[in-house]
Design a protein around this motif. Sequence first.
Motif, mmCIF file in Angstrom:
data_model
loop_
_atom_site.group_PDB
_atom_site.id
_atom_site.type_symbol
_atom_site.label_atom_id
_atom_site.label_comp_id
_atom_site.label_asym_id
_atom_site.label_seq_id
_atom_site.Cartn_x
_atom_site.Cartn_y
_atom_site.Cartn_z
ATOM 1 N N SER A 97 31.338 -29.489 83.375
ATOM 2 C CA SER A 97 30.676 -28.995 82.171
ATOM 3 C C SER A 97 29.162 -28.981 82.350
ATOM 4 O O SER A 97 28.590 -29.764 83.114
ATOM 5 C CB SER A 97 31.044 -29.859 80.971
ATOM 6 O OG SER A 97 30.365 -31.095 81.026
ATOM 7 N N THR B 247 27.097 -29.983 80.253
ATOM 8 C CA THR B 247 26.582 -31.270 79.751
ATOM 9 C C THR B 247 26.449 -32.266 80.887
ATOM 10 O O THR B 247 25.460 -32.995 80.985
ATOM 11 C CB THR B 247 27.523 -31.837 78.675
ATOM 12 O OG1 THR B 247 27.711 -30.869 77.655
ATOM 13 C CG2 THR B 247 26.961 -33.117 78.084
ATOM 14 N N ALA B 248 27.466 -32.310 81.771
ATOM 15 C CA ALA B 248 27.424 -33.233 82.905
ATOM 16 C C ALA B 248 26.298 -32.870 83.864
ATOM 17 O O ALA B 248 25.580 -33.744 84.359
ATOM 18 C CB ALA B 248 28.762 -33.218 83.630
ATOM 19 N N ILE C 147 23.070 -34.071 82.596
ATOM 20 C CA ILE C 147 22.863 -35.516 82.721
ATOM 21 C C ILE C 147 22.127 -35.834 84.013
ATOM 22 O O ILE C 147 21.187 -36.636 84.036
ATOM 23 C CB ILE C 147 24.214 -36.266 82.656
ATOM 24 C CG1 ILE C 147 24.738 -36.268 81.221
ATOM 25 C CG2 ILE C 147 24.082 -37.702 83.173
ATOM 26 C CD1 ILE C 147 26.138 -36.817 81.080
ATOM 27 N N GLU D 238 35.492 -32.583 79.435
ATOM 28 C CA GLU D 238 34.132 -33.025 79.087
ATOM 29 C C GLU D 238 33.967 -34.520 79.354
ATOM 30 O O GLU D 238 32.972 -34.964 79.930
ATOM 31 C CB GLU D 238 33.865 -32.714 77.605
ATOM 32 C CG GLU D 238 32.417 -32.912 77.190
ATOM 33 C CD GLU D 238 31.509 -31.755 77.584
ATOM 34 O OE1 GLU D 238 30.319 -31.802 77.238
ATOM 35 O OE2 GLU D 238 31.984 -30.807 78.249
ATOM 36 N N ASN D 239 34.963 -35.304 78.956
ATOM 37 C CA ASN D 239 34.872 -36.761 79.111
ATOM 38 C C ASN D 239 34.740 -37.169 80.571
ATOM 39 O O ASN D 239 33.873 -37.974 80.934
ATOM 40 C CB ASN D 239 36.116 -37.439 78.506
ATOM 41 C CG ASN D 239 36.124 -37.397 76.995
ATOM 42 O OD1 ASN D 239 35.090 -37.180 76.372
ATOM 43 N ND2 ASN D 239 37.281 -37.609 76.411
ATOM 44 N N ILE E 285 31.310 -35.949 82.163
ATOM 45 C CA ILE E 285 30.178 -36.772 81.728
ATOM 46 C C ILE E 285 30.227 -38.138 82.396
ATOM 47 O O ILE E 285 29.213 -38.665 82.871
ATOM 48 C CB ILE E 285 30.174 -36.907 80.193
ATOM 49 C CG1 ILE E 285 29.810 -35.557 79.555
ATOM 50 C CG2 ILE E 285 29.221 -38.003 79.739
ATOM 51 C CD1 ILE E 285 29.972 -35.532 78.051
ATOM 52 N N GLN E 286 31.433 -38.708 82.441
ATOM 53 C CA GLN E 286 31.581 -40.037 83.027
ATOM 54 C C GLN E 286 31.192 -40.052 84.495
ATOM 55 O O GLN E 286 30.487 -40.950 84.962
ATOM 56 C CB GLN E 286 33.021 -40.521 82.857
ATOM 57 C CG GLN E 286 33.246 -41.974 83.257
ATOM 58 C CD GLN E 286 34.676 -42.423 83.017
ATOM 59 O OE1 GLN E 286 35.454 -41.748 82.379
ATOM 60 N NE2 GLN E 286 35.017 -43.580 83.561
ATOM 61 N N GLU F 88 27.384 -39.787 84.948
ATOM 62 C CA GLU F 88 26.693 -41.046 84.625
ATOM 63 C C GLU F 88 26.888 -42.084 85.729
ATOM 64 O O GLU F 88 25.952 -42.786 86.122
ATOM 65 C CB GLU F 88 27.204 -41.577 83.287
ATOM 66 C CG GLU F 88 26.753 -40.726 82.095
ATOM 67 C CD GLU F 88 27.342 -41.201 80.780
ATOM 68 O OE1 GLU F 88 28.345 -41.955 80.820
ATOM 69 O OE2 GLU F 88 26.810 -40.822 79.719
#
Length: 531
Positions: free
Chosen positions: A12, A14-15, A18, A291-292, A295-296, A299
């Motif tokens: 994603s 979003t990732a 990050i 998404e989860n 993102i994980q 991070e």
Amino acid sequence: MAPKVLVSDKLSETAVQIFRDRGIEVDFEPSLGKDKDKLAQVIGQYDGLAIRSATKVTEKILAQATNLKVIGRAGIGVDNVDIPAASKKGVIVMNTPFGNSITTAEHAIAMMFAVARQIPEANASTQAGKWEKSRFMGVELFNKTLGVIGAGNIGSIVCDRALGLHMKVVAYDPFLSEERAKQIGVTKVELDELLARADFITLHVPLTDKTRNILSAENIAKTRKGVRIVNCARGGLIDETALAEALKSGHVAGAALDVFAEEPATENVLFGLPNVVCTPHLGAATTEAQENVAIQVAEQMSDYLLTGAVQNALNMPSVTAEEAAIMGPWLKLAEHLGTFTGQMTDEPIKAVNVLYDGAVAEMNLAALNCAVIAGIMKATNPDVNMVSAPIVAKERGMKISTTNQAKSGVFDAYIKVTVVTEKRERSIAGTCFSDGKPRFIQIKGINIDAEVGTHMLYTTNNDVPGIIGTLGRTMGEAGVNIANFTLGRSSVGKDAIALLYLDAPPPQSVLKALTDTGLFNQVRPLVFDAA
């Protein structure tokens, strides 16, 4: 100079952001992972590689990865990463083991509904202009018995959802304790009882030697007539040919599968059969899950590249750089002790007690405990790592206790692991000598000095003449070389043990030959990650 990461699969935005927000340079090339030659050409530029399942990180790719420090897999499965090769290169491999649990559990429930009400076939019929209302007679889930094979993270979520549908839930899991079963509201049963009682069966176990074809022709025959079977876990858990025959005969009323023995499954013996629902490995395919995990993994990789913190690593313990130099051999010993007890224990483990004596009692005991538990759990779940092991143990109601004490014996330090089940306690102790190699020093209270090897054989017997000769002769006749041979006994004529370090795994014929002598109370092959 800022670390540089390549994202070679579809993650994603979003990732990706990050990484940028943390000051990491990132190249987002979501199609590059499919081109192994191009990936090999460019991988040397990067400190990190973020992937999903399309990128195959082979030994050839890793050979070109001159600067690579970490591989992050957004998801749990790492079949597409050569972990041993990565370890040799000093590359950490991380995954995200719990980001898609709810999604996978929901898919299993959805598949259960689909096969119960024949939804896909009814949809195709209706859209073809037919109106076959009487053809599609389904069954309710209400008050039916659901058999859950594997009550770990995903399996326990399925149990919870099924109870919400007012189903009766029985579960088979060798590591499920009675206490944990009560906590999640299910009845713990053996596999044969589950097969005989269940109206629906759903599988939630990893694919191991013990679980491969767990629904074999023999076990499918033990199910009640009209059972419906769901598999959203791993291909290979079901004998697909046997299932097809059972569907044709009417013994199995329906099946819903998201996974297959060979994938991509463009052909399969189950395709085209009535009341078979198939999806193309969609268990983790929801917007939220993707998404989860994305993102994980972003991070986790950022934390490692910027601070050295390690999370969810499959090939490295979660310890600081300062601790690693000192603790390395002890972490390996802790895992070996756990692996021994895990392979020797066939019933649910209620408790694990770990004693740390002497200098090791001053080390990072949390990390050492994780290594012990990971060793135990790997006997049935090879996906477990040092980070996920405590969570998996908690899910199974396993109580972990730790004792640390000052030096109390002839060794400067040692670790003793005791596992407790309903039937027995089993203990093993070990230490690390100055050469850094782990040794087993006590089993069942019997003192020994055994080097740990990849392939080992453990036997127990009454202390009588002829044991050494029988073991040596049997191995020699089978062409299996003994690298090391350790014996111990409690006292003359009483309990005795032997631990053989072998150059190759003992064939079944050897195990049978030893058992048939009548000299041995127990003959157990063992495998350790002794690299």
